[in-house]
Design a protein around this motif. Sequence first.
Motif, PDB file in Angstrom:
ATOM      1  N   ARG A   1       0.836  -1.206   0.000  1.00 31.28           N
ATOM      2  CA  ARG A   1       0.000   0.000   0.000  1.00 31.28           C
ATOM      3  C   ARG A   1       0.870   1.256   0.000  1.00 31.28           C
ATOM      4  O   ARG A   1       0.541   2.256  -0.657  1.00 31.28           O
ATOM      5  N   SER A   2       1.979   1.193   0.723  1.00 36.04           N
ATOM      6  CA  SER A   2       2.880   2.337   0.754  1.00 36.04           C
ATOM      7  C   SER A   2       3.518   2.587  -0.618  1.00 36.04           C
ATOM      8  O   SER A   2       3.662   3.744  -1.047  1.00 36.04           O
TER       9      SER A   2
ATOM     10  N   HIS B   1       0.365   3.760  -3.139  1.00 35.09           N
ATOM     11  CA  HIS B   1      -0.477   4.930  -2.851  1.00 35.09           C
ATOM     12  C   HIS B   1       0.216   6.022  -2.050  1.00 35.09           C
ATOM     13  O   HIS B   1      -0.336   7.127  -1.963  1.00 35.09           O
ATOM     14  N   CYS B   2       1.360   5.746  -1.445  1.00 25.97           N
ATOM     15  CA  CYS B   2       2.007   6.739  -0.574  1.00 25.97           C
ATOM     16  C   CYS B   2       3.410   7.092  -1.042  1.00 25.97           C
ATOM     17  O   CYS B   2       4.258   7.485  -0.226  1.00 25.97           O
ATOM     18  N   ASP B   3       3.677   6.928  -2.337  1.00 22.25           N
ATOM     19  CA  ASP B   3       4.963   7.299  -2.915  1.00 22.25           C
ATOM     20  C   ASP B   3       6.127   6.575  -2.237  1.00 22.25           C
ATOM     21  O   ASP B   3       7.224   7.124  -2.092  1.00 22.25           O
TER      22      ASP B   3
ATOM     23  N   GLN C   1       6.780   5.788   0.816  1.00 25.63           N
ATOM     24  CA  GLN C   1       7.322   6.397   2.033  1.00 25.63           C
ATOM     25  C   GLN C   1       7.511   5.322   3.100  1.00 25.63           C
ATOM     26  O   GLN C   1       6.648   4.459   3.297  1.00 25.63           O
TER      27      GLN C   1
ATOM     28  N   ALA D   1       4.961   5.032   6.014  1.00 28.70           N
ATOM     29  CA  ALA D   1       3.601   4.648   5.630  1.00 28.70           C
ATOM     30  C   ALA D   1       3.400   3.139   5.640  1.00 28.70           C
ATOM     31  O   ALA D   1       2.322   2.671   5.271  1.00 28.70           O
TER      32      ALA D   1
END
Length: 234
Positions: A175-176, A179-181, A183, A186
Amino acid sequence: MSGSHPFCVLRRSCRSAWQCGQGGLCRRQSGRPRGSDRRVDQDVHRRRGQERRLHRPLIRATRVQTLAISSTLMVVLSLLLGTLVLAGAVGIMGMNSTHLLLLWLYSVCAIAVTGTGTLTLLAVFGTPSMLVVTLVFIGMAVPTVGATTPIEALPGFYRSLAKVEPLRQITGGIRSILHCDAQGDAGLTRGSVMMAVGLVAAALFGFGVLGWYDGKGLHRVPATTTPEKSAAPA
């Protein structure tokens, strides 16, 4: 001999029953009962296995060697499986990913760690470990992922389990990346660390217990047996 198949004479002259390709046809033509045919076939297969064993002796691999070989194969296959998964998701389904190389590497590591852990449980506990693997990687993993139900809405047991459940950590890292570049805070850092810890724990636990099994003489292969000498056909 008038009512028998002409190959029956050849079959009687063969040193072993399987050298005659018309063995089954000869028995059908000679009118033997089916029970006799079955016993003859079993004896033929037994003799064939004994002669093969004489030419190809049994490889006596210890439990540690077996786990090492199977884990190595799992790591190699994870490269192929991770590539196929991303080829289907990105190439066929059109999934958008700005960190494709990182996602591929993370997916390969996740497959390798999960497969190695499963092989370790199977090697240590045997057949009962199938139930343990089902509970750990499926039964308790699906509710704690948080894909359909938020973690906060789950009972206390599952909320505590989500902190160490492997699939939850792997999902957080993916998921990081998506969807979270990518990071670290995350979920990527936690997922990577938990996978490394799981791999080390599986290796220490698996090779430690299996080494103890081999040291106690609990070998997988039975004692050496000398095959019976087959009697020469009349």
